[in-house]
Enzyme design. Structure first.
Site, PDB file in Angstrom:
ATOM      1  N   CYS D  33      40.403 -28.513   8.719  1.00 18.77           N
ATOM      2  CA  CYS D  33      41.014 -27.296   9.238  1.00 18.77           C
ATOM      3  C   CYS D  33      40.802 -26.118   8.306  1.00 18.77           C
ATOM      4  O   CYS D  33      41.118 -24.983   8.644  1.00 18.77           O
ATOM      5  CB  CYS D  33      42.499 -27.501   9.513  1.00 18.77           C
ATOM      6  SG  CYS D  33      43.472 -27.719   8.029  1.00 18.77           S
ATOM      7  N   ASP D  35      42.290 -25.363   5.525  1.00 19.88           N
ATOM      8  CA  ASP D  35      43.487 -24.808   4.917  1.00 19.88           C
ATOM      9  C   ASP D  35      43.663 -25.279   3.478  1.00 19.88           C
ATOM     10  O   ASP D  35      43.190 -26.344   3.091  1.00 19.88           O
ATOM     11  CB  ASP D  35      44.718 -25.186   5.743  1.00 19.88           C
ATOM     12  CG  ASP D  35      44.644 -24.521   7.105  1.00 19.88           C
ATOM     13  OD1 ASP D  35      43.833 -23.590   7.265  1.00 19.88           O
ATOM     14  OD2 ASP D  35      45.382 -24.951   8.005  1.00 19.88           O
ATOM     15  N   CYS D  59      48.094 -22.813   8.494  1.00 19.97           N
ATOM     16  CA  CYS D  59      48.783 -22.591   9.751  1.00 19.97           C
ATOM     17  C   CYS D  59      50.293 -22.519   9.533  1.00 19.97           C
ATOM     18  O   CYS D  59      50.798 -22.706   8.421  1.00 19.97           O
ATOM     19  CB  CYS D  59      48.458 -23.725  10.707  1.00 19.97           C
ATOM     20  SG  CYS D  59      49.233 -25.270  10.234  1.00 19.97           S
ATOM     21  N   CYS D 103      49.130 -31.437   8.419  1.00 18.68           N
ATOM     22  CA  CYS D 103      49.541 -30.306   7.579  1.00 18.68           C
ATOM     23  C   CYS D 103      50.607 -30.760   6.584  1.00 18.68           C
ATOM     24  O   CYS D 103      50.667 -30.274   5.451  1.00 18.68           O
ATOM     25  CB  CYS D 103      50.086 -29.162   8.431  1.00 18.68           C
ATOM     26  SG  CYS D 103      49.140 -28.855   9.931  1.00 18.68           S
TER      27      CYS D 103
END
Ligand SMILES: Cc1ncc(COP(=O)(O)O)c(C=O)c1O
Ligand SMILES: Cc1ncc(COP(=O)(O)O)c(C=O)c1O
Ligand code: FES
Ligand code: FES
Lengths: 145, 387, 387, 145
Positions: D33, D35, D59, D103
């Site tokens: 992703c 991140d 996110c 996450c």
């Protein structure tokens, strides 16, 4: 779907019925749609079509074209009747949907069949008239997707 | 406009006012794309979830087993083509019946061109699949059995539970096209051993252009429409939110009213059948006398052609059908009527009348008188009929 | 509810009130199945014909070249899969681009599994296909070129006419996904040498769940959904009459208002772009500065992640998107932004704002202030940003 | 999409920032992703985590889990901090959508990375702590249709 003329001839078909001791009778059918049309002709000694009647087992267009065909044929000579095409019948009815064109062929062929029967019975040769097929179905030219 | 007696509810139905009311806000107010991140789109997402839940409950299925499609035809195509693809390694034989809707039959023909083998089972004179023939048709390479829940023309309901049992005993997937049955008869996908089920909104007073395929968890079906990640990545395309909401509402109504509504329809249907059979000579009922959809009556009038009959009924304000509406472009006599053994010219003179909750006894009385008058007129014009 | 500034019109649009008004009667009043014989169904049939005519006129096409589908994704799937099938004897090579919508890309991948070869063309930094690369990619067995008319993320409009000319010089079919462009820019299928074109209703203030595929007469495409004889036997399923009516109305409105509407949108869009580029540091505009959809702005804010940005905008009542809404289930950075050469972490911080006719200058001013505030906040939290 | 707790920690993230001369700093990222999360720990001589700050590029869930993780970590011993799993962080946030579970793994790994850095710098061996991966992405187990 159908023109007003077609609907009129379907709802109030002209000349439905039979003629006893008709000069000529022709029955044609379409194996594909299963419909059947029978045409009766009363022809006098001068070769004039005095009367014409029909019986039809078929769709709305079949009934309407039968009706219109009898109207067109009446009073005509044998030779003139022979020249009545399915196109003429359709035009007189203000057209037919594409899928219904073959129904008008049924009418054309029914006239021919009745004339052929008349010719056979009276041992006449009618110029341009061929032995009618009993089944008028043709190949559909629609594409297969 | 003159009074309309709409007896073609197997072709399509009126969208119910409650369905309209439920849908309208999702066109103009909550129009967000359910895939979007913002709260506003969450309203659309929630509406999808609720509809899915309603439908799942109606079938005793789970929410994540309901996949929305554009209608019954897409669901049928998907079920057949994408399981055929997914299970090709196991085998390439599919069993269905001769009386399926064209969405199944033509898909079957398509698969045959791709090298699959399709067995089309016969039915008996009432339109019921023969279970022993089904059993005999099963082969080691059979991957799918697809039998419609109820027939769209003659209304016959199949022994779905027995078929499902046979399929599952042999480890074969079972799909049923329930486009006509869903909302009219109770369905339990577990009890009936159904792995996939097709349905369409507009057949049950929902909107057109929406339907669904139930896919039992574990069935390894491929995607049919590829693209975005909608419908758990199995069916791409921005969701038809209003359609899905409308379908959910229609299913809710259909389930809630089923018992009462179908009891009333059955009574009227039987009244119609009894009067027509008694009062119109040379007439037969097509389909099974009792195992039939509550709203379906299908007659054959000998020596009479279907389209002519329909047009004359139309002139009296009566909407009926002859064979399936979807095939009225075709001139072939109904494959269903041929399959139950009717000869060509009798298959031609069929009339299907399918009732709705709004149909009244007065309607039926009017229709019976109209039929009597028209059949007499057409017979008098028929070269096949001698009185 | 707080005021909503909806700037995600590339994801979906509000159904226009005129469209609603046109559709509603076809749900509850004129609900007949267009395939039925009776007059009542003729009303539905006529409505289909009228919609088809409106759409054909909008494209300078003929009525019998418009085939309704359930949306853009189905149209894309159909165009690719069913021409691939029909022309397999000629060849199995297809050319498309790296920036297509997933409805094309995933369909391409599917075709690759079936043994087709697909070339995915690069684009330049503005997202424009390179014509010389296209020419070089063409082979004797190339059967189809599919290039989107305008990109859904960055709004770049392709040199469609030139591509069409190249395709037709080589006798290769040309399909374009015009889901984003149709209704926003004038399209003439003859002038642009387009053989097939996909469009979707909900992108132009029409309903969701309806779209169409334009198929030039003579293109030998197979059916995708098999079944009934609808859509000239090419796409089965009871027609979504209200949806089709709504789509027709939406197209009529889009065509009639195009000049004025897009001029106003362009002005506001440019005002938005200018302010953001000037007032927010480390920001770039993605896509072509002028050859872009009139309502599309797409920015990358360095050191900022897209989802966080969207959620914060949402808290200010602003609906925007980061990449394509359809793929927001996925975590991958936008394939389009990667294709124009953005590094991973910049591709991540993209924001797409797509205007509608209803967007005002006040909206834009509010949005710019909001962006400035949020970007500053997120950057202060970012481990990538050092001030 | 997100729970109220997540939204709260996203809108008002606790402990954003940096710690100068931190006892340990850990940066982890997820290649899938894209991140990145950086965690700073201030650990006293008794091995108690006095302060914890973070910076996150990611996110909404990444920000919220970072924030929650710092809250959970503060005041704990090193050993206790080591036992904070992504599940614990998620539970403290009233859950995350399935697609966002990874996450929270980022938060777990960031704590581990910071602890590892602390252990390296102070030449301590922390029982049960393994060298953290710099990329925590795992295989998605979603089916491909
Ligand atoms: C360029 C493009 N193609 C295809 C589609 C798919 O259209 P639909 O979601 O209506 O199926 C979209 C929008 O989602 C799009 O933007
Ligand atoms: C049994 C059956 N299956 C499938 C269909 C196709 O459904 P739709 O027209 O909604 O695609 C129909 C109706 O047309 C049907 O009656
Ligand atoms: S359809 Fe057979 S005669 Fe018209
Ligand atoms: S999506 Fe990457 S951390 Fe959440």
């Amino acid at each position: 779907m159908y023109s007003e003329k077609v609907m009129d001839h379907f709802q109030n078909p002209r000349n439905v019925g039979e003629i006893e001791n008709a000069s000529g009778v022709g029955t044609v059918g379409n194996a594909k749609c299963g419909d059947i049309m029978r045409m009766y002709l009363d022809i006098d000694d001068d070769g004039i079509i005095r009367d014409c009647k029909f019986k039809t087992f078929g769709c709305g267009a079949a009934v309407a074209t039968s009706s219109m065909a009898t109207e067109l044929v009446k009073g005509k000579t044998v030779q003139e009747a022979l020249e009545i095409t399915n196109k003429a019948v359709m035009e007189a009815l203000d057209g037919l949907p594409p899928v219904k064109v073959h129904c008008s062929l049924l009418a054309e062929e029914a006239i021919h069949a009745a004339l052929w029967d008349y010719a056979q019975k009276h041992d006449i040769k009618i110029e341009g008239l061929e032995k009618p097929k009993s089944d008028i179905s043709e190949e559909e030219d629609e594409e297969d997707y | 406009m003159k009074k309309l007696i709409y007896l073609d509810n197997a072709a399509t139905t009126k969208t119910a006012p409650e369905v309209m009311e439920a849908m309208i806000p999702y066109f103009t107010e909550y129009y967000g794309n359910p895939s979007s991140v913002y709260d506003f789109a969450g309203i659309s997402k929630k509406a999808l979830d609720e509809s899915r839940e309603t439908i799942a409950n109606a079938l005793h299925a789970k929410e994540n087993e309901i996949y929305f499609t554009a209608g019954g035809s897409e669901a049928d195509n998907w079920a057949l083509k994408a399981t055929a693809e997914a299970y090709a390694a196991k085998g390439k034989h599919i069993i269905t019946t001769k009386i399926e809707h064209h969405a199944i039959l033509h898909t079957g023909e398509y698969l045959e061109k791709l090298g699959y083998e399709v067995t089309y089972l016969d039915v008996d004179e009432f339109g019921v699949v023969k279970l022993d023939q089904l059993k005999k048709a099963i082969r080691p390479d059979t991957i799918l059995i697809s039998v419609m829940f109820a027939n769209n023309e003659i209304g016959t309901i199949q022994p779905i539970k027995e078929i499902g049992e046979i399929a599952h005993e042999q480890g074969i997937l079972f799909h049923t096209d329930a486009v006509q049955a869903f909302g009219q008869v109770p369905i339990d996908v577990d009890e009936y051993h159904i792995d996939m089920l097709s349905a369409s909104g507009h057949k049950l007073n929902g909107p057109k252009g929406i339907g669904f395929l139930y896919i039992r968890k574990g069935v390894k079906i491929r995607s049919f429409v590829h693209g975005g990640a909608q419908e758990r990545k199995r069916r791409a395309g921005t969701e038809n939110v209003p359609g899905i909401v409308g379908l959910g509402k229609a299913v809710e109504l259909a389930v809630n009213t089923m018992e009462e509504r179908t009891a009333k329809e059955k009574e009227l249907r039987d009244y119609l059948i009894d009067r027509v059979l008694k009062e119109v000579p040379y007439t037969r009922l097509n389909g099974h006398r009792t195992n039939r959809l509550p709203n379906n009556a299908n007659f054959s009038f000998q020596f009479v052609e279907g389209e002519s009959l329909l047009i004359m009924l139309d002139m009296d304000g009566i909407c009926g059908s002859s064979g399936s509406a979807c095939t009225s472009g075709s001139l072939d006599p109904s494959h269903v009527l041929l399959a139950i053994g009717l000869p060509h010219e009798i298959a031609h003179g069929s009339l299907r009348l399918t009732l709705s909750a709004e149909t009244t006894k007065e309607d039926i009385d009017f229709v019976v008188e109209s039929i009597k008058k028209i059949v007499t007129k057409l017979r008098s014009m028929s070269p096949l009929y001698e009185d």
